[in-house]
Design an enzyme around this catalytic site. Structure first.
Site, PDB file in Angstrom:
ATOM      1  N   CYS A  62      40.932  42.565  38.910  1.00 24.12           N
ATOM      2  CA  CYS A  62      41.088  42.799  37.465  1.00 24.12           C
ATOM      3  C   CYS A  62      40.731  44.235  37.105  1.00 24.12           C
ATOM      4  O   CYS A  62      41.407  44.860  36.296  1.00 24.12           O
ATOM      5  CB  CYS A  62      40.219  41.827  36.671  1.00 24.12           C
ATOM      6  SG  CYS A  62      40.763  40.116  36.752  1.00 24.12           S
ATOM      7  N   GLU A  63      39.663  44.731  37.693  1.00 27.58           N
ATOM      8  CA  GLU A  63      39.251  46.103  37.428  1.00 27.58           C
ATOM      9  C   GLU A  63      40.393  47.069  37.753  1.00 27.58           C
ATOM     10  O   GLU A  63      40.746  47.936  36.950  1.00 27.58           O
ATOM     11  CB  GLU A  63      38.020  46.439  38.262  1.00 27.58           C
ATOM     12  CG  GLU A  63      37.535  47.854  38.090  1.00 27.58           C
ATOM     13  CD  GLU A  63      36.330  48.151  38.968  1.00 27.58           C
ATOM     14  OE1 GLU A  63      36.328  49.216  39.600  1.00 27.58           O
ATOM     15  OE2 GLU A  63      35.403  47.320  39.018  1.00 27.58           O
TER      16      GLU A  63
END
Length: 169
Positions: A62-63
């Site tokens: 996600c980052e």
């Protein structure tokens, strides 16, 4: 409501909510900005929309997804780029500050799961969002939808960017 299956770390899970289809009218939703202000489809009127759906800013995939779409957003002219998760708005504020997320709008769907249900990205068993991408044109017609089948996989960045750049030009 449809009941579609995905996996999270190999474990079968169900997506709830209506499945979006290309060519359909995008449903409205309300989520919260990192400043706790309501934000929805109506706030992006007249713009193309690239919506990056993530499970949590506290995961590696996600980052990277958030950073990638934020960097690409800087090259777009008539497009609003949105990142939406179930994270609390405070976590989104920290994430944006730590990762220099300064172009994409980050939204929290934690309060009502309005986006998750209306767009069919809510994972029933976890009350988190499945990773994916939605592209909506300036007339609020859905142009692209991707639900990753295994939530730990990256979305197809190239395909999403090809479509949004063709609209944005």
């Amino acid at each position: 409501m449809s009941n579609r299956k995905i996996t999270v770390n190999g474990n079968p899970m169900s997506l709830v909510g209506e499945e979006l289809t290309v060519g359909s009218k995008a449903p409205d939703f309300t989520a919260l900005t990192k400043d706790l202000k309501p934000f929805g489809l109506k706030d992006m009127e007249g713009k193309h929309k690239l919506i990056s759906i993530m499970t949590s800013v506290d995961t590696g995939v996600c980052e990277l997804q958030g950073i990638r779409f934020n960097d690409e957003a800087k090259k777009l002219k008539n497009t609003v780029t949105v990142t939406i998760t179930m994270d609390l708005p405070f976590a989104l504020g920290r994430y944006c500050a730590n990762k220099d997320i300064d172009t994409a709008i980050t939204l929290s769907d934690h309060k009502d799961a309005s986006f998750g249900v209306n767009y069919g990205f809510l994972i029933k068993e976890l009350r988190l969002l499945n990773r994916g991408t939605v592209i909506i044109d300036k007339d609020n017609v859905v142009q692209y939808v991707e639900h990753v089948e295994e939530n730990s996989n990256h979305p197809d960045y190239d395909k999403a960017l090809e479509i949004i750049k063709s609209l944005d030009s």
